[in-house]
Design a protein around this motif. Structure first.
Motif, PDB file in Angstrom:
ATOM      1  N   CYS A 168       0.894  -1.163   0.078  1.00 19.44           N
ATOM      2  CA  CYS A 168       0.004   0.252  -0.033  1.00 19.44           C
ATOM      3  C   CYS A 168       0.608   1.135   0.037  1.00 19.44           C
ATOM      4  N   SER A 169       2.106   1.071   0.029  1.00 20.27           N
ATOM      5  CA  SER A 169       3.079   2.307   0.014  1.00 20.27           C
ATOM      6  C   SER A 169       2.712   3.092  -1.282  1.00 20.27           C
ATOM      7  N   ASP A 170       3.234   4.181  -1.394  1.00 21.13           N
ATOM      8  CA  ASP A 170       3.435   5.122  -2.702  1.00 21.13           C
ATOM      9  C   ASP A 170       4.614   4.613  -3.545  1.00 21.13           C
ATOM     10  N   SER A 171       5.376   3.711  -3.225  1.00 23.18           N
ATOM     11  CA  SER A 171       6.486   3.081  -4.104  1.00 23.18           C
ATOM     12  C   SER A 171       6.594   1.624  -3.873  1.00 23.18           C
ATOM     13  N   PRO A 172       6.906   0.725  -4.951  1.00 21.42           N
ATOM     14  CA  PRO A 172       6.836  -0.539  -4.849  1.00 21.42           C
ATOM     15  C   PRO A 172       8.283  -1.172  -4.649  1.00 21.42           C
ATOM     16  N   LEU A 173       9.195  -0.149  -4.406  1.00 25.47           N
ATOM     17  CA  LEU A 173      10.546  -0.486  -4.562  1.00 25.47           C
ATOM     18  C   LEU A 173      11.043  -1.167  -3.175  1.00 25.47           C
ATOM     19  N   GLN A 174      10.509  -0.758  -2.066  1.00 23.23           N
ATOM     20  CA  GLN A 174      10.818  -1.510  -0.875  1.00 23.23           C
ATOM     21  C   GLN A 174      10.372  -2.895  -1.028  1.00 23.23           C
ATOM     22  N   LEU A 175       8.976  -3.149  -1.477  1.00 20.07           N
ATOM     23  CA  LEU A 175       8.540  -4.325  -1.549  1.00 20.07           C
ATOM     24  C   LEU A 175       9.198  -5.266  -2.371  1.00 20.07           C
ATOM     25  N   GLU A 176       9.856  -4.801  -3.503  1.00 18.84           N
ATOM     26  CA  GLU A 176      10.692  -5.453  -4.471  1.00 18.84           C
ATOM     27  C   GLU A 176      11.913  -6.190  -3.750  1.00 18.84           C
ATOM     28  N   ARG A 177      12.578  -5.099  -2.739  1.00 16.09           N
ATOM     29  CA  ARG A 177      13.431  -5.558  -2.132  1.00 16.09           C
ATOM     30  C   ARG A 177      13.288  -6.612  -0.992  1.00 16.09           C
ATOM     31  N   VAL A 178      12.344  -6.183  -0.490  1.00 17.57           N
ATOM     32  CA  VAL A 178      12.089  -7.268   0.886  1.00 17.57           C
ATOM     33  C   VAL A 178      11.458  -8.691   0.564  1.00 17.57           C
ATOM     34  N   TYR A 179      10.444  -8.721  -0.659  1.00 11.82           N
ATOM     35  CA  TYR A 179       9.855  -9.967  -0.859  1.00 11.82           C
ATOM     36  C   TYR A 179      10.926 -11.074  -1.124  1.00 11.82           C
ATOM     37  N   LYS A 180      12.193 -10.561  -1.515  1.00 12.26           N
ATOM     38  CA  LYS A 180      13.201 -11.732  -1.823  1.00 12.26           C
ATOM     39  C   LYS A 180      14.223 -12.149  -0.914  1.00 12.26           C
ATOM     40  N   THR A 181      14.232 -10.877   0.032  1.00  7.37           N
ATOM     41  CA  THR A 181      15.326 -11.337   1.045  1.00  7.37           C
ATOM     42  C   THR A 181      14.503 -11.592   2.415  1.00  7.37           C
ATOM     43  N   LYS A 182      13.433 -11.100   2.537  1.00  8.69           N
ATOM     44  CA  LYS A 182      12.836 -11.503   3.898  1.00  8.69           C
ATOM     45  C   LYS A 182      11.662 -12.423   3.866  1.00  8.69           C
ATOM     46  N   THR A 183      11.820 -13.600   3.481  1.00 11.26           N
ATOM     47  CA  THR A 183      10.828 -14.643   2.999  1.00 11.26           C
ATOM     48  C   THR A 183      10.090 -15.263   4.210  1.00 11.26           C
ATOM     49  N   ASN A 184       9.245 -15.717   4.036  1.00  9.65           N
ATOM     50  CA  ASN A 184       8.243 -16.658   5.082  1.00  9.65           C
ATOM     51  C   ASN A 184       7.769 -18.099   4.721  1.00  9.65           C
ATOM     52  N   GLU A 195       5.850 -11.361  -6.955  1.00  5.84           N
ATOM     53  CA  GLU A 195       6.615 -11.213  -8.200  1.00  5.84           C
ATOM     54  C   GLU A 195       5.761 -10.941  -9.479  1.00  5.84           C
ATOM     55  N   ALA A 196       4.464 -11.586  -9.513  1.00  7.34           N
ATOM     56  CA  ALA A 196       3.455 -11.358 -10.440  1.00  7.34           C
ATOM     57  C   ALA A 196       3.010  -9.775 -10.407  1.00  7.34           C
ATOM     58  N   HIS A 197       2.893  -9.364  -9.104  1.00  4.80           N
ATOM     59  CA  HIS A 197       2.240  -7.991  -9.016  1.00  4.80           C
ATOM     60  C   HIS A 197       3.169  -6.821  -9.560  1.00  4.80           C
ATOM     61  N   LEU A 198       4.554  -7.078  -9.217  1.00  2.00           N
ATOM     62  CA  LEU A 198       5.593  -6.124  -9.690  1.00  2.00           C
ATOM     63  C   LEU A 198       5.783  -5.992 -11.284  1.00  2.00           C
ATOM     64  N   LYS A 199       5.458  -7.153 -12.077  1.00  2.00           N
ATOM     65  CA  LYS A 199       5.681  -7.183 -13.359  1.00  2.00           C
ATOM     66  C   LYS A 199       4.262  -6.664 -14.012  1.00  2.00           C
ATOM     67  N   ARG A 200       3.292  -6.093 -13.081  1.00  2.00           N
ATOM     68  CA  ARG A 200       2.295  -5.340 -13.812  1.00  2.00           C
ATOM     69  C   ARG A 200       2.562  -3.902 -13.982  1.00  2.00           C
ATOM     70  N   TYR A 201       3.652  -3.434 -13.533  1.00  2.00           N
ATOM     71  CA  TYR A 201       4.033  -2.044 -13.783  1.00  2.00           C
ATOM     72  C   TYR A 201       4.601  -2.180 -15.376  1.00  2.00           C
ATOM     73  N   LYS A 297       0.600   3.252 -11.056  1.00  2.00           N
ATOM     74  CA  LYS A 297       1.179   2.486 -12.066  1.00  2.00           C
ATOM     75  C   LYS A 297       2.209   2.823 -12.821  1.00  2.00           C
ATOM     76  N   TYR A 298       1.840   4.235 -13.442  1.00  2.00           N
ATOM     77  CA  TYR A 298       2.877   4.645 -14.524  1.00  2.00           C
ATOM     78  C   TYR A 298       3.869   5.450 -13.867  1.00  2.00           C
ATOM     79  N   SER A 299       4.184   5.483 -12.627  1.00  2.00           N
ATOM     80  CA  SER A 299       5.508   6.258 -12.113  1.00  2.00           C
ATOM     81  C   SER A 299       6.548   5.198 -12.162  1.00  2.00           C
ATOM     82  N   PHE A 300       6.474   4.084 -12.306  1.00  2.00           N
ATOM     83  CA  PHE A 300       7.481   3.125 -12.134  1.00  2.00           C
ATOM     84  C   PHE A 300       7.695   2.392 -13.752  1.00  2.00           C
ATOM     85  N   LEU A 301       8.868   1.732 -14.185  1.00  2.00           N
ATOM     86  CA  LEU A 301       8.866   1.087 -15.228  1.00  2.00           C
ATOM     87  C   LEU A 301       9.706  -0.225 -14.813  1.00  2.00           C
ATOM     88  N   TYR A 302       9.138  -1.450 -15.367  1.00  2.00           N
ATOM     89  CA  TYR A 302       9.873  -2.708 -15.203  1.00  2.00           C
ATOM     90  C   TYR A 302      10.682  -3.004 -16.193  1.00  2.00           C
TER      91      TYR A 302
END
Length: 314
Positions: A168-184, A195-201, A297-302
């Motif tokens: 829900c944050s205004d930037s997905p960049l931290q989510l991109e870092r966290v989901y790979k390094t801090k798994t559960n 991962e699928a979500h981030l590819k929607r940019y 959505k359009y403030s970031f590019l994948y």
């Protein structure tokens, strides 16, 4: 299966199936699709629901009465159910379900502290490579899933809430870092959903995201004869997103300029050039009202080759 259980399910199909199989307890159906439209962290607040209604009204022409009857009344029913000893969550592997799941857990963290919360999550069964929705499981399988449900620890609940906050944050960049390094390990399918979500940019290559490019590829490869056949094929192929026919219908409307016709399905010259990365469609499709979670959505590019997101700075 005591009556002191509250089941929170991912949709009416699951609720009806569990009732048909005589699961005892009370049921709440979580009727939302938080994978689309702007979201805020305060699940259940007045501002949260106002924001969600605004999205459904503008994107899907949902009336206020329908939103109240279909979603808000069920949520208010959830608020009134406080006496059950255990809350069982029933969600599936796809993006649609996983985002709804972490939002529900965030709500439970805030309003049902100390309750016994467990999770039933469908996906792979045994050695099968196929992924199964909850209503696709047979009676023995669904009972086995219930028997082996995962009790969520406080750490699990905190983790799910943390991912929701980042979503829900205004930037997905931290989510991109966290989901790979801090798994559960409890949430088997959450990393692949993120991962699928981030590819929607939108991609740097042609301005369309993974879903939109897949729509164009399917049109070329499958050559559907009708729009309904086209949507049916997309539902079959793109199960990682968990989208429904209404979402694909909405997508096709957005991509209208890239199609020559839908009966039969044919790309326009522009559509072919975009698919082949000979034309970047970002400037034509960009708007300031499309959100993925809390970010525009359009403030970031994948970037597909590096699998990384980049922020567009003005």
């Amino acid at each position: 299966m005591g009556a002191s259980i509250l089941h929170i399910t991912n949709g009416d199909s699951t609720t009806n199936y569990l009732k048909k199989l005589k699961f005892s307890g009370e049921f709440i159906t979580w009727r939302e699709m938080l994978c689309e439209g702007k979201t805020t962290t305060d699940v259940g607040s007045e501002a949260f629901w106002k924001n969600r209604f605004d999205f459904f009204k503008s994107s899907y022409k949902v009336s206020k009465q329908k939103f109240i009857d279909y979603t808000l009344k069920e949520y208010r029913s959830l608020c009134n159910k406080k006496n059950q000893k255990e809350i069982v969550l029933w969600f599936e592997y796809d993006l649609f379900c996983q985002i709804n799941m972490i939002a529900v857990i965030s709500w439970l963290k805030r309003y049902r502290k100390g309750y016994h919360i467990s999770l039933v999550c469908s996906g792979k069964v045994g050695n099968s490579k196929l992924m199964y929705a909850l209503p696709e499981l047979n009676e023995n399988q669904i009972h086995s899933h219930f028997k082996n449900r995962i009790e969520l620890s406080q750490d699990d609940i905190e983790y799910a809430d943390y991912i929701w906050q980042l979503y829900c944050s205004d930037s997905p960049l931290q989510l991109e870092r966290v989901y790979k390094t801090k798994t559960n390990s409890t949430f088997t399918y959450l990393a692949s959903a993120v991962e699928a979500h981030l590819k929607r940019y939108p991609s740097i290559e042609n301005g369309l995201n993974s879903v939109e490019n897949s729509i164009l590829r399917t049109a070329v490869q499958e050559k559907p004869k009708t729009k309904n056949q086209f949507i049916g094929q997309l539902l079959k192929d793109e199960d990682v997103y968990g989208y429904g026919d209404l979402q694909y219908e909405n997508k096709l409307n957005e991509l209208g300029k890239l199609f020559h016709s839908f009966n039969p399905v044919k790309l326009s010259k522009i559509g072919k050039n975009v698919l082949e990365n000979q034309l970047n469609f970002y400037g034509q499709i960009r708007n300031d009202i499309s959100y993925l979670g809390g970010s525009k959505k359009y403030s970031f590019l994948y970037h597909n080759k590096s699998e990384k997101l980049f922020q567009i700075t003005s």
